[in-house]
Design a protein around this motif. Structure first.
Motif, mmCIF file in Angstrom:
data_model
loop_
_atom_site.group_PDB
_atom_site.id
_atom_site.type_symbol
_atom_site.label_atom_id
_atom_site.label_comp_id
_atom_site.label_asym_id
_atom_site.label_seq_id
_atom_site.Cartn_x
_atom_site.Cartn_y
_atom_site.Cartn_z
ATOM 1 N N ALA A 44 9.882 24.874 38.391
ATOM 2 C CA ALA A 44 11.193 24.385 37.953
ATOM 3 C C ALA A 44 11.721 25.264 36.835
ATOM 4 N N ALA A 45 10.818 25.643 35.912
ATOM 5 C CA ALA A 45 11.221 26.527 34.814
ATOM 6 C C ALA A 45 11.444 27.951 35.308
ATOM 7 N N LEU A 46 10.518 28.461 36.123
ATOM 8 C CA LEU A 46 10.583 29.858 36.541
ATOM 9 C C LEU A 46 11.783 30.146 37.428
ATOM 10 N N SER A 47 12.068 29.258 38.382
ATOM 11 C CA SER A 47 13.138 29.515 39.357
ATOM 12 C C SER A 47 14.530 29.379 38.752
ATOM 13 N N TRP A 48 14.669 28.546 37.719
ATOM 14 C CA TRP A 48 15.994 28.272 37.188
ATOM 15 C C TRP A 48 16.223 28.768 35.764
ATOM 16 N N MET A 49 15.188 29.313 35.120
ATOM 17 C CA MET A 49 15.347 29.651 33.712
ATOM 18 C C MET A 49 16.490 30.636 33.439
ATOM 19 N N PRO A 50 16.625 31.743 34.227
ATOM 20 C CA PRO A 50 17.789 32.610 33.962
ATOM 21 C C PRO A 50 19.112 31.856 34.068
ATOM 22 N N SER A 51 19.228 30.957 35.060
ATOM 23 C CA SER A 51 20.460 30.187 35.224
ATOM 24 C C SER A 51 20.638 29.172 34.096
ATOM 25 N N SER A 91 20.098 23.982 22.543
ATOM 26 C CA SER A 91 21.349 24.386 21.900
ATOM 27 C C SER A 91 21.146 24.980 20.513
ATOM 28 N N HIS A 92 19.911 24.933 19.976
ATOM 29 C CA HIS A 92 19.645 25.426 18.627
ATOM 30 C C HIS A 92 19.182 26.885 18.604
ATOM 31 N N GLY A 93 19.088 27.516 19.774
ATOM 32 C CA GLY A 93 18.795 28.943 19.831
ATOM 33 C C GLY A 93 17.355 29.291 19.540
ATOM 34 N N GLY A 94 17.053 29.765 18.346
ATOM 35 C CA GLY A 94 15.741 30.299 17.986
ATOM 36 C C GLY A 94 14.568 29.411 18.320
ATOM 37 N N PRO A 95 14.561 28.125 17.854
ATOM 38 C CA PRO A 95 13.427 27.248 18.154
ATOM 39 C C PRO A 95 13.172 27.072 19.642
ATOM 40 N N SER A 96 14.235 27.041 20.438
ATOM 41 C CA SER A 96 14.054 26.842 21.874
ATOM 42 C C SER A 96 13.387 28.042 22.519
ATOM 43 N N VAL A 97 13.724 29.238 22.074
ATOM 44 C CA VAL A 97 13.087 30.438 22.616
ATOM 45 C C VAL A 97 11.602 30.450 22.271
ATOM 46 N N LEU A 98 11.258 30.022 21.043
ATOM 47 C CA LEU A 98 9.855 29.947 20.651
ATOM 48 C C LEU A 98 9.103 28.940 21.512
ATOM 49 N N LEU A 99 9.712 27.789 21.782
ATOM 50 C CA LEU A 99 9.078 26.774 22.620
ATOM 51 C C LEU A 99 8.927 27.250 24.060
ATOM 52 N N LEU A 100 9.872 28.056 24.518
ATOM 53 C CA LEU A 100 9.758 28.633 25.848
ATOM 54 C C LEU A 100 8.539 29.549 25.926
ATOM 55 N N ALA A 101 8.302 30.310 24.862
ATOM 56 C CA ALA A 101 7.127 31.179 24.805
ATOM 57 C C ALA A 101 5.842 30.341 24.760
ATOM 58 N N VAL A 102 5.864 29.230 24.005
ATOM 59 C CA VAL A 102 4.695 28.341 23.945
ATOM 60 C C VAL A 102 4.394 27.775 25.332
ATOM 61 N N PHE A 103 5.443 27.359 26.022
ATOM 62 C CA PHE A 103 5.270 26.865 27.385
ATOM 63 C C PHE A 103 4.661 27.942 28.283
ATOM 64 N N GLY A 104 5.204 29.162 28.213
ATOM 65 C CA GLY A 104 4.693 30.250 29.037
ATOM 66 C C GLY A 104 3.226 30.534 28.774
ATOM 67 N N PHE A 105 2.814 30.418 27.524
ATOM 68 C CA PHE A 105 1.410 30.629 27.162
ATOM 69 C C PHE A 105 0.521 29.520 27.718
ATOM 70 N N LEU A 106 0.894 28.267 27.471
ATOM 71 C CA LEU A 106 0.040 27.139 27.851
ATOM 72 C C LEU A 106 -0.067 26.968 29.360
ATOM 73 N N SER A 128 11.866 21.815 45.143
ATOM 74 C CA SER A 128 12.315 21.512 43.784
ATOM 75 C C SER A 128 13.470 22.378 43.291
ATOM 76 N N PRO A 129 13.542 23.697 43.630
ATOM 77 C CA PRO A 129 14.722 24.437 43.153
ATOM 78 C C PRO A 129 16.033 23.872 43.672
ATOM 79 N N ALA A 130 16.046 23.474 44.966
ATOM 80 C CA ALA A 130 17.266 22.898 45.529
ATOM 81 C C ALA A 130 17.546 21.521 44.916
ATOM 82 N N LEU A 131 16.514 20.671 44.790
ATOM 83 C CA LEU A 131 16.692 19.345 44.200
ATOM 84 C C LEU A 131 17.042 19.434 42.721
ATOM 85 N N PHE A 132 16.421 20.393 42.028
ATOM 86 C CA PHE A 132 16.667 20.561 40.598
ATOM 87 C C PHE A 132 18.136 20.878 40.338
#
Length: 473
Positions: A278-285, A347-362, A401-405
């Motif tokens: 769900a994250a990988l297929s739609w993250m750029p969008s 919508s807060h920019g910086g913190p969300s990018v950091l959390l995205l990296a945390v997600f990618g790691f975990l 899931s990409p279509a349903l998402f």
């Protein structure tokens, strides 16, 4: 006297022997990741190219992932019936040829059809490659070896992101993105032709002369002590499986073996991969919808995949120390929580990018251990098809899931609630895992489930009904 399986699983590790097969498995897994991750970058580009609606854009990834779901079932069954080696090579050939044709697609409909067929070929890579690698690996190193397979997922996904970002300014960019994978995939197909058949598969199939040739060659090449060995009696499930003709009937064997094992394998694969895809297929969008430029959206997604390399390294280091269940039980729920927090703070920019990296790691701590765990839960006779059906269940869920998402969940529930629903599903699945199945760390293949239950395999008759009524867990 030792059995042939014990001889293979007690061999010393040699990079020139078992390592060669592992490397070929790594590279196949890398192409799987590259292709799947590329869907997220292709979605906005094809949307512009063919003037697609949001619903149509969702099928850019779904067609490919559903093809992988079908391929996982078909190739897993083929690998358990006619051998690992043929499947090990043909899956990549089909993927490479139809990826090239997909790059030449004149219309959106033709593109979806060709991506489905390319996915069908590549879908066999995970169950077949994991079966092949696990059956050549010594039991002491098996957990780490299988976990290293996962290292090549974030590598492939990062290569997809880097090449997509670099090719973005080029005319016909999405066509070049697809074409770039084809030549190395064809070279890998050619090299894989020299790999021997799995000795465990040969032994369990009654091809003892061929199995002895492969095992004796492995003993000589690894410098192991030459010992006499015998072939264990072939399980009745193999004789019965030969009378079954359809993948659906092979499914009966998988569930009859141990319903708890299969339910855990399916639910873990579905829940973890749904969160990830769900994250990988739609993250750029998602990032573009939040106001990020195209380059920044592609770059942010690439960061998410890149940090996953370090996640896999952690899983490699601890998979044989901590155990499979504990790693999955800790890292998977935390990854889902990080994704929910990302959506809340987007919508807060910086913190969300950091959390995205945390997600990618975990999530990349989780996935290699997941595939290691599932491949070990089944005996040799059902390993590829059992893994194949679990992989297929995950691919079907993630394929839809990409279509349903894009058309239902995101518009109706919002981004945060959508990820929260997936997180709850994953947490419930992890609880069931701890209750239902044993730990596999350090245990001999084909005897893992026996440590937990009196049942090893419930044989089936020709129409798929149990011939005996043995106690099950």
């Amino acid at each position: 006297m030792k059995t042939s399986e014990q001889i293979v699983q007690e061999l010393p590790w040699r990079w020139s022997v078992q390592g060669r097969i592992v490397i070929l498995g790594w590279l196949g897994y890398m192409f799987d990741a590259w292709d799947v991750a590329l869907n997220g970058y292709l979605t906005p580009l094809l949307g512009t190219q063919f003037d697609l609606s949001t619903e149509q854009r969702g099928w850019v990834a779904s067609a490919n992932l559903i093809g992988m779901a079908v391929g996982a079932v078909v190739w897993g069954t083929i690998a358990d019936r006619v051998g690992r080696k043929k499947s090990f090579t043909l899956t990549l050939l089909i993927f490479a040829l139809f990826s090239l044709l997909g790059a030449l697609s004149p219309t959106y409909t033709v593109f979806l059809l060709l991506r489905f067929v390319a996915g069908f070929g590549l879908g066999g890579c995970i169950p077949v490659d994991y079966a092949m690698v696990s059956e050549f690996s010594p039991s002491k190193q098996r957990g780490r070896v299988l976990a290293t397979m996962g290292l090549w997922w974030p590598v492939g996904a990062t290569l997809a992101g880097l090449t997509a970002t670099l090719l973005l300014p080029v005319e016909g960019n999405w066509r070049w993105m697809l074409s770039l994978m084809v030549l190395p995939a064809l070279l890998l197909f050619w090299v894989r032709r020299a790999v021997p058949e799995s000795p465990l598969y040969l032994a369990r199939s009654g091809r003892e002369t061929e199995a002895r040739q492969v095992i004796d060659d492995l003993v000589a090449r690894t410098g192991a002590k030459v010992e006499s060995y015998v072939f264990a009696p072939r399980p009745r499930v193999r004789r019965e499986a030969r009378r079954l003709r359809a993948a659906a009937q092979q499914l009966k064997l998988v569930w009859a073996f141990n319903p708890k094992v299969t339910s855990v394998a399916w639910l873990l694969t579905i829940s973890i991969l749904m969160v990830y895809y769900a994250a990988l297929s739609w993250m750029p969008s998602i990032l573009r919808a939040e106001g990020y430029g195209e380059q920044a959206a592609f770059g942010g997604t690439t960061v998410m995949t890149f940090v996953g390399i370090f996640g896999v390294l952690v899983s490699i280091a601890f998979v044989d120390v901590v155990g499979r269940k504990r790693i999955i039980g800790i890292s998977a729920p935390l990854a889902a929580v990080a994704l929910v927090a990302f959506a809340v703070l987007l919508s807060h920019g910086g913190p969300s990018v950091l959390l995205l990296a945390v997600f990618g790691f975990l999530i990349q701590v989780t996935i290699p251990v997941l595939y290691t765990f599932v491949s070990e839960l089944y005996p040799t006779d059902l390993r590829a098809s059992g893994f194949g059906w679990a992989s297929s269940a995950g691919r079907v869920a993630t394929g839809l899931s990409p279509a349903l998402f894009g058309t239902l969940m995101w518009p109706l529930l919002g981004l945060s609630m959508t990820f929260a629903v997936l997180a709850v599903f994953l947490a419930l699945t992890v609880i069931w895992m701890f209750v239902a199945v044993p730990e596999t760390k350090g245990k001999e293949l084909d005897h893992i489930t026996e440590d937990r239950t009196e049942l090893s395999v419930a044989p089936l008759d020709a129409i798929g009904k149990p011939t005996t009524h043995l106690p099950r867990t």
